[in-house]
Design a protein around this motif. Structure first.
Motif, mmCIF file in Angstrom:
data_model
loop_
_atom_site.group_PDB
_atom_site.id
_atom_site.type_symbol
_atom_site.label_atom_id
_atom_site.label_comp_id
_atom_site.label_asym_id
_atom_site.label_seq_id
_atom_site.Cartn_x
_atom_site.Cartn_y
_atom_site.Cartn_z
ATOM 1 N N ASP A 132 0.834 -1.211 0.000
ATOM 2 C CA ASP A 132 0.000 0.000 0.000
ATOM 3 C C ASP A 132 0.864 1.255 0.000
ATOM 4 O O ASP A 132 0.584 2.214 -0.722
ATOM 5 C CB ASP A 132 -0.935 0.023 1.218
ATOM 6 C CG ASP A 132 -2.061 -0.986 1.126
ATOM 7 O OD1 ASP A 132 -2.298 -1.536 0.024
ATOM 8 O OD2 ASP A 132 -2.706 -1.242 2.166
ATOM 9 N N GLU A 133 1.921 1.245 0.807
ATOM 10 C CA GLU A 133 2.811 2.407 0.872
ATOM 11 C C GLU A 133 3.556 2.589 -0.451
ATOM 12 O O GLU A 133 3.724 3.723 -0.920
ATOM 13 C CB GLU A 133 3.804 2.273 2.027
ATOM 14 C CG GLU A 133 4.647 3.504 2.241
ATOM 15 C CD GLU A 133 3.840 4.766 2.519
ATOM 16 O OE1 GLU A 133 4.304 5.846 2.105
ATOM 17 O OE2 GLU A 133 2.771 4.696 3.135
ATOM 18 N N ILE A 134 3.981 1.504 -1.062
ATOM 19 C CA ILE A 134 4.645 1.593 -2.366
ATOM 20 C C ILE A 134 3.691 2.193 -3.393
ATOM 21 O O ILE A 134 4.084 3.068 -4.177
ATOM 22 C CB ILE A 134 5.172 0.220 -2.823
ATOM 23 C CG1 ILE A 134 6.380 -0.179 -1.972
ATOM 24 C CG2 ILE A 134 5.529 0.226 -4.307
ATOM 25 C CD1 ILE A 134 6.862 -1.602 -2.202
ATOM 26 N N ARG A 135 2.442 1.764 -3.397
ATOM 27 C CA ARG A 135 1.454 2.310 -4.352
ATOM 28 C C ARG A 135 1.243 3.812 -4.132
ATOM 29 O O ARG A 135 1.204 4.584 -5.090
ATOM 30 C CB ARG A 135 0.122 1.565 -4.238
ATOM 31 C CG ARG A 135 0.077 0.264 -5.001
ATOM 32 C CD ARG A 135 -1.337 -0.294 -5.071
ATOM 33 N NE ARG A 135 -1.779 -0.859 -3.809
ATOM 34 C CZ ARG A 135 -1.516 -2.098 -3.402
ATOM 35 N NH1 ARG A 135 -0.807 -2.904 -4.147
ATOM 36 N NH2 ARG A 135 -1.957 -2.526 -2.242
ATOM 37 N N ARG A 136 1.110 4.231 -2.873
ATOM 38 C CA ARG A 136 0.919 5.656 -2.579
ATOM 39 C C ARG A 136 2.141 6.468 -2.996
ATOM 40 O O ARG A 136 2.023 7.536 -3.606
ATOM 41 C CB ARG A 136 0.641 5.870 -1.089
ATOM 42 C CG ARG A 136 -0.782 5.594 -0.670
ATOM 43 C CD ARG A 136 -1.063 6.084 0.749
ATOM 44 N NE ARG A 136 -0.313 5.367 1.757
ATOM 45 C CZ ARG A 136 -0.685 4.206 2.306
ATOM 46 N NH1 ARG A 136 -1.813 3.649 1.937
ATOM 47 N NH2 ARG A 136 0.062 3.625 3.214
ATOM 48 N N THR A 137 3.313 5.955 -2.675
ATOM 49 C CA THR A 137 4.536 6.669 -3.017
ATOM 50 C C THR A 137 4.737 6.716 -4.524
ATOM 51 O O THR A 137 5.136 7.748 -5.073
ATOM 52 C CB THR A 137 5.751 6.021 -2.322
ATOM 53 O OG1 THR A 137 5.507 5.993 -0.904
ATOM 54 C CG2 THR A 137 7.026 6.788 -2.600
ATOM 55 N N ALA B 220 2.417 6.717 -6.778
ATOM 56 C CA ALA B 220 1.460 7.705 -7.302
ATOM 57 C C ALA B 220 2.004 9.121 -7.118
ATOM 58 O O ALA B 220 1.875 9.968 -8.015
ATOM 59 C CB ALA B 220 0.109 7.547 -6.613
ATOM 60 N N THR B 221 2.629 9.388 -5.983
ATOM 61 C CA THR B 221 3.228 10.703 -5.739
ATOM 62 C C THR B 221 4.364 10.957 -6.719
ATOM 63 O O THR B 221 4.446 12.033 -7.326
ATOM 64 C CB THR B 221 3.742 10.810 -4.285
ATOM 65 O OG1 THR B 221 2.637 10.664 -3.395
ATOM 66 C CG2 THR B 221 4.434 12.138 -4.033
ATOM 67 N N LEU B 222 5.243 9.977 -6.891
ATOM 68 C CA LEU B 222 6.355 10.134 -7.828
ATOM 69 C C LEU B 222 5.860 10.341 -9.256
ATOM 70 O O LEU B 222 6.408 11.160 -9.997
ATOM 71 C CB LEU B 222 7.276 8.916 -7.766
ATOM 72 C CG LEU B 222 8.185 8.827 -6.555
ATOM 73 C CD1 LEU B 222 8.870 7.467 -6.497
ATOM 74 C CD2 LEU B 222 9.220 9.947 -6.562
ATOM 75 N N ASP B 223 4.837 9.599 -9.641
ATOM 76 C CA ASP B 223 4.297 9.750 -11.001
ATOM 77 C C ASP B 223 3.699 11.140 -11.203
ATOM 78 O O ASP B 223 3.872 11.751 -12.259
ATOM 79 C CB ASP B 223 3.254 8.674 -11.285
ATOM 80 C CG ASP B 223 3.866 7.293 -11.484
ATOM 81 O OD1 ASP B 223 5.101 7.202 -11.693
ATOM 82 O OD2 ASP B 223 3.112 6.303 -11.427
ATOM 83 N N ARG B 224 3.004 11.632 -10.181
ATOM 84 C CA ARG B 224 2.425 12.978 -10.274
ATOM 85 C C ARG B 224 3.532 14.025 -10.425
ATOM 86 O O ARG B 224 3.454 14.918 -11.274
ATOM 87 C CB ARG B 224 1.557 13.265 -9.044
ATOM 88 C CG ARG B 224 0.880 14.626 -9.062
ATOM 89 C CD ARG B 224 -0.058 14.813 -7.882
ATOM 90 N NE ARG B 224 0.454 14.383 -6.602
ATOM 91 C CZ ARG B 224 1.343 15.054 -5.868
ATOM 92 N NH1 ARG B 224 1.848 16.186 -6.314
ATOM 93 N NH2 ARG B 224 1.740 14.593 -4.699
ATOM 94 N N ILE B 225 4.588 13.891 -9.625
ATOM 95 C CA ILE B 225 5.711 14.827 -9.717
ATOM 96 C C ILE B 225 6.379 14.701 -11.086
ATOM 97 O O ILE B 225 6.682 15.708 -11.730
ATOM 98 C CB ILE B 225 6.725 14.584 -8.569
ATOM 99 C CG1 ILE B 225 6.084 14.954 -7.227
ATOM 100 C CG2 ILE B 225 8.013 15.380 -8.797
ATOM 101 C CD1 ILE B 225 6.880 14.498 -6.019
ATOM 102 N N ARG C 48 11.494 8.260 -15.457
ATOM 103 C CA ARG C 48 10.474 7.957 -14.443
ATOM 104 C C ARG C 48 11.082 7.013 -13.402
ATOM 105 O O ARG C 48 11.724 6.029 -13.744
ATOM 106 C CB ARG C 48 9.278 7.293 -15.112
ATOM 107 C CG ARG C 48 8.167 6.943 -14.162
ATOM 108 C CD ARG C 48 6.959 6.360 -14.921
ATOM 109 N NE ARG C 48 5.976 5.869 -13.997
ATOM 110 C CZ ARG C 48 5.752 4.579 -13.752
ATOM 111 N NH1 ARG C 48 6.443 3.653 -14.394
ATOM 112 N NH2 ARG C 48 4.841 4.215 -12.873
ATOM 113 N N ILE C 49 10.865 7.307 -12.141
ATOM 114 C CA ILE C 49 11.339 6.469 -11.048
ATOM 115 C C ILE C 49 10.260 5.438 -10.747
ATOM 116 O O ILE C 49 9.095 5.798 -10.550
ATOM 117 C CB ILE C 49 11.630 7.326 -9.791
ATOM 118 C CG1 ILE C 49 12.719 8.344 -10.109
ATOM 119 C CG2 ILE C 49 12.003 6.446 -8.604
ATOM 120 C CD1 ILE C 49 12.857 9.443 -9.084
ATOM 121 N N VAL C 50 10.652 4.171 -10.723
ATOM 122 C CA VAL C 50 9.701 3.089 -10.448
ATOM 123 C C VAL C 50 10.166 2.348 -9.188
ATOM 124 O O VAL C 50 11.288 1.868 -9.130
ATOM 125 C CB VAL C 50 9.616 2.096 -11.641
ATOM 126 C CG1 VAL C 50 8.669 0.951 -11.311
ATOM 127 C CG2 VAL C 50 9.186 2.826 -12.900
#
Length: 89
Positions: A27-32, A34-39, A83-85
């Motif tokens: 869950d934390e990886i998914r949230r993070t 999403a934040t990285l993708d938005r940035i 993109r950071i994955v």
């Protein structure tokens, strides 16, 4: 003097706890991510000096910490269009 105590779980509980912890990490990886993708979507190609404070602010907002060096490295990647994955592991 206080006596020590020990908690033991049977194998079923132990597995349930491990699964719950793994789920929380995912869950934390998914949230993070999403934040990285938005940035990335908003700032890729922009200068590191613009991206770095955004990364630091977002990490603090999420209750995390990021070193100055990490922020610089990640900002350089985003600035260069990479993109950071995140991966568990």
């Amino acid at each position: 003097m206080a006596k020590g105590f020990e908690i033991k779980f049977d194998k079923g509980w132990e597995k349930a706890i491990q699964n719950a912890a793994a789920g929380a990490v995912q869950d934390e990886i998914r949230r993070t991510q999403a934040t990285l993708d938005r940035i990335f979507n908003q700032y890729n190609g922009q200068p590191v000096s613009t991206i770095k404070p955004v990364l630091l602010r977002e990490w603090r907002r999420g209750g995390g910490t990021m070193s100055d060096g990490e922020a610089t490295d990640w900002a350089e990647l985003i600035s260069s269009g990479q993109r950071i994955v995140l991966k568990q592991g």
